[in-house]
Design a protein around this motif. Structure first.
Motif, PDB file in Angstrom:
ATOM      1  N   LEU A  85       5.001   2.947  15.937  1.00  0.00           N
ATOM      2  CA  LEU A  85       5.157   2.723  14.504  1.00  0.00           C
ATOM      3  C   LEU A  85       6.605   2.749  14.044  1.00  0.00           C
ATOM      4  O   LEU A  85       6.889   2.519  12.866  1.00  0.00           O
ATOM      5  CB  LEU A  85       4.355   3.765  13.725  1.00  0.00           C
ATOM      6  CG  LEU A  85       2.833   3.678  13.890  1.00  0.00           C
ATOM      7  CD1 LEU A  85       2.142   4.747  13.050  1.00  0.00           C
ATOM      8  CD2 LEU A  85       2.324   2.295  13.500  1.00  0.00           C
ATOM      9  N   LYS A 121      10.606   4.127   7.572  1.00  0.00           N
ATOM     10  CA  LYS A 121       9.913   5.370   7.209  1.00  0.00           C
ATOM     11  C   LYS A 121       9.067   5.220   5.944  1.00  0.00           C
ATOM     12  O   LYS A 121       7.915   5.681   5.917  1.00  0.00           O
ATOM     13  CB  LYS A 121      10.928   6.505   7.048  1.00  0.00           C
ATOM     14  CG  LYS A 121      11.503   6.991   8.374  1.00  0.00           C
ATOM     15  CD  LYS A 121      12.433   8.174   8.157  1.00  0.00           C
ATOM     16  CE  LYS A 121      12.973   8.677   9.496  1.00  0.00           C
ATOM     17  NZ  LYS A 121      13.886   9.847   9.324  1.00  0.00           N
ATOM     18  N   ARG A 139       5.960   3.436   6.884  1.00  0.00           N
ATOM     19  CA  ARG A 139       5.034   4.277   7.651  1.00  0.00           C
ATOM     20  C   ARG A 139       4.300   5.249   6.713  1.00  0.00           C
ATOM     21  O   ARG A 139       3.113   5.514   6.863  1.00  0.00           O
ATOM     22  CB  ARG A 139       5.796   5.069   8.709  1.00  0.00           C
ATOM     23  CG  ARG A 139       6.061   4.282   9.981  1.00  0.00           C
ATOM     24  CD  ARG A 139       6.831   5.118  10.968  1.00  0.00           C
ATOM     25  NE  ARG A 139       8.269   4.881  10.857  1.00  0.00           N
ATOM     26  CZ  ARG A 139       9.199   5.633  11.427  1.00  0.00           C
ATOM     27  NH1 ARG A 139       8.846   6.707  12.104  1.00  0.00           N
ATOM     28  NH2 ARG A 139      10.474   5.336  11.302  1.00  0.00           N
ATOM     29  N   ARG A 171       1.679   3.389   4.660  1.00  0.00           N
ATOM     30  CA  ARG A 171       0.847   2.456   5.415  1.00  0.00           C
ATOM     31  C   ARG A 171      -0.642   2.616   5.106  1.00  0.00           C
ATOM     32  O   ARG A 171      -1.367   1.640   4.932  1.00  0.00           O
ATOM     33  CB  ARG A 171       1.090   2.660   6.912  1.00  0.00           C
ATOM     34  CG  ARG A 171       0.452   1.614   7.801  1.00  0.00           C
ATOM     35  CD  ARG A 171       0.968   1.777   9.205  1.00  0.00           C
ATOM     36  NE  ARG A 171       0.193   2.769   9.936  1.00  0.00           N
ATOM     37  CZ  ARG A 171      -0.861   2.461  10.681  1.00  0.00           C
ATOM     38  NH1 ARG A 171      -1.270   1.220  10.734  1.00  0.00           N
ATOM     39  NH2 ARG A 171      -1.503   3.395  11.350  1.00  0.00           N
ATOM     40  N   ALA A 201       0.232   8.114  13.794  1.00  0.00           N
ATOM     41  CA  ALA A 201       1.523   7.429  13.895  1.00  0.00           C
ATOM     42  C   ALA A 201       2.349   8.010  15.015  1.00  0.00           C
ATOM     43  O   ALA A 201       2.391   9.211  15.205  1.00  0.00           O
ATOM     44  CB  ALA A 201       2.273   7.561  12.554  1.00  0.00           C
TER      45      ALA A 201
END
Length: 820
Positions: A422, A427, A430, A433, A818
């Motif tokens: 990932l 960031k 992520r 997400r 992740a």
């Protein structure tokens, strides 16, 4: 294919280290093969079956000493003053040493040649003086005999006939007969002398020492034909002059004395990569994401370039061949990886699982990559249909690099994506997400409007036609010394010869005459004079000199010096004029030499271009009809490619032939365009144009197939693919543009043609003209006869069916953690 690639992507992701290790081994094997089997490259090209090759083969049989390759060493004094006696002696010693090198037929001392010429001229003057003296003696002897005859006649009238008078008469008659014989011999000598004087006069323009005495040309003749002369043989000659330089004398070498192998990587290429990296960072948002396409592309070009170079030991390969493979492999490798990485990132942001996203990206965008790569490979391999071996080899090498880039995109890229995890996302991406909601916002899309569409078409087509106009003045040839960088020894040699001896001495022609029967020496010289005078009487001929004849005197060879340089239109016209020349007593007249060979190659390439262009256009139509299931879209896409092609040629002509913006692009000496560039450009630009058409058009087709109105589907397809195609096009322009500033005169126009071709095709044709035309025709853009629709295979380029079989939205609870 999409399902297979889906499984391949999943397998590669789950066995990432195995796949990476395998590619490392492949790269190592290619490097080892290059080290073990790699040979030398050549900067010269040839085509079997040309007139120049026929004449050269004839010379190898009849006059082998004149059929070998040649080169020139240009010597000049640093102070511009005439050579001193010490300098002349030192140069003569170097000439003698160079003549001992293996593979060298002879090395001609320029000062000895000029001394011989002076001796010949003096001998002719002395011969003329002697002949005039002989004529005077014969005239005096004849007058004396005539006086004796008068006295004898007077004595006969007084005394009548007698034995003594008859004896005197016999003496007078014998004397007169002897005088007639002497006179005939003297006149024969005079005719031979005057023929020699005529040949010497016709050859006055062919000199080896300049008029001011500050420059000299050392002519080197090799035992092997030009294309077969070993690099070691040339180096053995140049080393003699490099290792023992003469004080106050500079030595430069003509292009045929050096193997000009371009560097595979230079400053321009590095700048291109930096620009590509910046574009990748902007589009992908992370350094890891930007690095991944660059790394995979470098692996691909490493495998492709070294594998191709490993064949140079057994195949005659031009120096452009591996550079072309590197150029294509680098640009296409970055783009193909980018398409998959970008699709993967988008899916991850939508909340998809890592392994599933990798597999699906490989099956969808990877499927488009395979299809696009296949079209490029087919177009490049089709260069073999031209019947031109070196061009077919270049196409095959480029196709291998493209195929390698495709294999890396669907195997190594998924493996690296699995290792990166990932971290391919930023960031914030992520973090958000899981909450991401995919919204295509179809309702917000608006069509471009009819008036705007018409304006786009008119402006786009108008610009392309205007840019293409210079292509009408296209002239083809191979670059000579004048096209090299001005700080190179090849350019200095060319410039010195042009300045001190005349442009034509940079490209002398070799004319070969077939003589009937088996003439004797006198008849041969008479024919030589007749032929030389006829050749000298042609337009743009500066000088003519006989250089030898076969042992049976049925073949005579002449050196013809044009007025202009080897790549000028006048020299090209002269070659064709000489071949069409008819001379009484001559069965056939042929022309050879490097200038003639380059003209023949250019003519054959020009003849092959229309056929190849038609093949590519036909291939374009078939591929696009199958992909888009339409007639209108393939036709306008193909016509757009033709416009892009001629616009790219127009740009090349304007800059490299006319010299526009020469200072910007480093074109110090404009001249004819590289003769194989137009044909090569067809195959490469076609493949790249189809890439962008597939990535943009397939989105339009998919939206229309799902019920979106035709004009709105155009907008959806354009929006979906615009950002990634823009980035891909900029990357290609940057990579190709880096080669524009290569040190090689062959590479620079190729790099510009590809960069400019991608620029106009991607931004004017694919994203401006074609969407506007599709808007104007509406639903009719997707019309296809029912009978044709039934027989066409169903090609799902973007893998939409695969995406429906593998739903990409997963419950949050099923998502894998992740990877940090």
């Amino acid at each position: 294919m999409a399902e297979f690639l889906y499984r391949l992507g999943r397998w590669s992701a789950r066995r990432a280290r195995t796949v990476i290790a395998a590619w490392v081994l492949v790269l190592a094997a290619a490097a080892a093969a290059f080290v073990v089997f790699g040979g030398t490259l050549t900067s010269t090209v040839s085509i079997p079956g040309t007139e120049t090759e026929r004449v050269t083969e004839q010379l190898q049989q009849a006059l082998p000493e004149a059929a070998g390759g040649s080169g020139r060493i240009v010597l000049s004094t640093t102070d511009g003053e005439p050579f001193t006696d010490d300098q002349k002696a030192a140069i003569s010693a170097l000439v003698a040493d160079a003549a001992e090198a293996d593979g060298v037929e002879r090395v001609i001392d320029p000062f000895a040649t000029e001394a011989d010429r002076a001796d010949q001229a003096q001998s002719i003057e002395e011969g003329r003086t002697q002949i005039e003296a002989g004529r005077a003696q014969i005239a005096q002897a004849r007058a004396d005999l005539e006086a004796s005859q008068a006295q004898l006649d007077a004595a006969r009238e007084q005394a009548g006939n007698s034995g003594e008078l008859d004896a005197q008469q016999a003496e007078i008659d014998a004397g007169l007969q002897a005088l007639e014989t002497q006179e005939a011999d003297l006149e024969a000598q005079a005719m031979t002398l005057e023929q020699g004087a005529t040949l010497l006069e016709l050859a006055e323009g062919i000199t080896t020492v300049s008029a001011d005495g500050s420059a000299a040309v050392v002519n080197v003749a090799f035992t092997e034909p030009q294309l077969s002369v070993a690099t070691a043989t040339k180096e053995a000659v140049t080393d003699v002059f490099d290792d023992a330089p003469v004080d106050g004398v500079e030595a430069d070498y003509s292009s045929d004395m050096l193997e000009s192998t371009p560097a595979l990587f230079g400053a321009g290429e590095i700048v291109g990569l930096v620009v590509a990296a910046i574009v990748l960072v902007v589009l992908l948002g992370t350094l890891i994401g930007a690095a991944l396409p660059l790394v995979t592309a470098l692996v691909g070009v490493g495998v492709g370039a070294m594998a191709v170079l490993s064949l140079s030991g057994v195949i005659d390969m031009t120096s452009v061949t591996p550079v072309l493979g590197l150029m294509l492999g680098l640009a296409v490798g970055i783009d193909y990886s980018l398409f998959i990485v970008n699709r993967h990132r988008r899916q991850l942001k939508e909340g998809q699982q890592l392994d599933e996203s990798i597999a699906l990206a490989t099956g969808t965008s990877g499927n488009a990559v395979v299809f696009a790569g296949f079209t490029v490979v087919i177009a490049l391999v089709a260069l073999n249909l031209t019947g031109i071996p070196f061009l077919g080899l270049m196409g095959s090498a480029g196709a291998f690099s493209i195929a390698t880039a495709v294999l890396i995109a669907v195997t190594l890229v998924p493996a690296l994506l699995a290792l990166v995890g990932l971290r391919i996302l930023r960031k914030p991406e992520r973090a958000s997400r899981d909450a991401a909601v995919h919204d295509e916002k179809q309702s917000a899309a608006k069509t471009m409007g009819t008036g705007r569409a018409v304006a786009r078409v008119l402006i786009g087509v108008g610009v392309l036609v205007a840019v293409a106009i210079p292509a009408m003045d296209l002239r083809l040839n191979l670059p000579d010394g004048s096209s090299e960088a001005h700080d190179s020894t090849q350019y200095q040699a060319y410039a010195t010869i042009a300045d001190k001896f005349g442009e034509g001495q940079n490209g002398p022609l070799l004319v070969v005459a077939d003589l009937p029967g088996s003439p004797d020496e006198a008849e041969l010289q008479t024919m030589q004079v007749t032929i030389a005078q006829t050749l000298a009487g042609q337009d743009d001929v500066a000088a003519v000199a006989p250089i030898g004849s076969s042992k049976d005197r049925t073949v005579a060879a002449f050196q013809v010096m044009p007025e202009a340089g080897p790549t000028t239109a006048s020299t090209e016209a002269l070659v064709h004029a000489l071949r069409g020349l008819s001379i009484d007593g001559v069965d056939d007249l042929g022309v050879a030499g490097s200038a003639s060979g380059n003209i023949d190659i250019s003519d054959k390439l020009a003849d092959a271009l229309p056929t190849y262009l038609m093949v590519v256009v036909g291939l374009s139509l078939i591929i696009l009809i199958v992909v888009f299931r339409s007639l209108f879209v393939p036709v306008i896409a193909t016509l757009g490619f033709i416009l892009s092609y001629f616009a790219a040629l127009g740009g090349v002509v304007a800059i490299y032939q006319w010299g526009w913006l020469g200072g910007v692009f480093g074109v110090d000496s404009p001249g004819p365009i590289l003769n194989f560039l137009p044909t090569l450009l067809v195959g490469i630009l076609f493949g790249l144009a189809m890439d962008y058409m597939l990535f943009l058009g397939s989105g339009m087709r998919e939206a229309y197939a799902h019920g979106v109105p035709a004009r709105l589907a155009v907008v959806h397809g354009l929006r979906a693919g615009r950002s990634v195609v823009t980035a891909a096009a900029i990357i290609m322009i940057a990579v190709f543009g880096g080669f524009v500033f290569s040190h090689s005169a062959m590479i620079r126009p190729i790099g510009f043609a590809l960069a400019f071709g991608v620029l106009v095709d991607a931004f004017l044709v694919r994203m401006l003209i074609i969407p506007a035309l599709m808007h104007l025709v509406g639903d009719r853009a997707w019309w296809l006869p029912k009978w044709l629709d039934r027989i066409l295979p169903d090609v799902d380029v973007e893998g939409a069916a695969l995406e429906r079989r593998h739903p990409h939205r997963e419950a949050a609870a099923q998502q894998e953690p992740a990877k940090q």
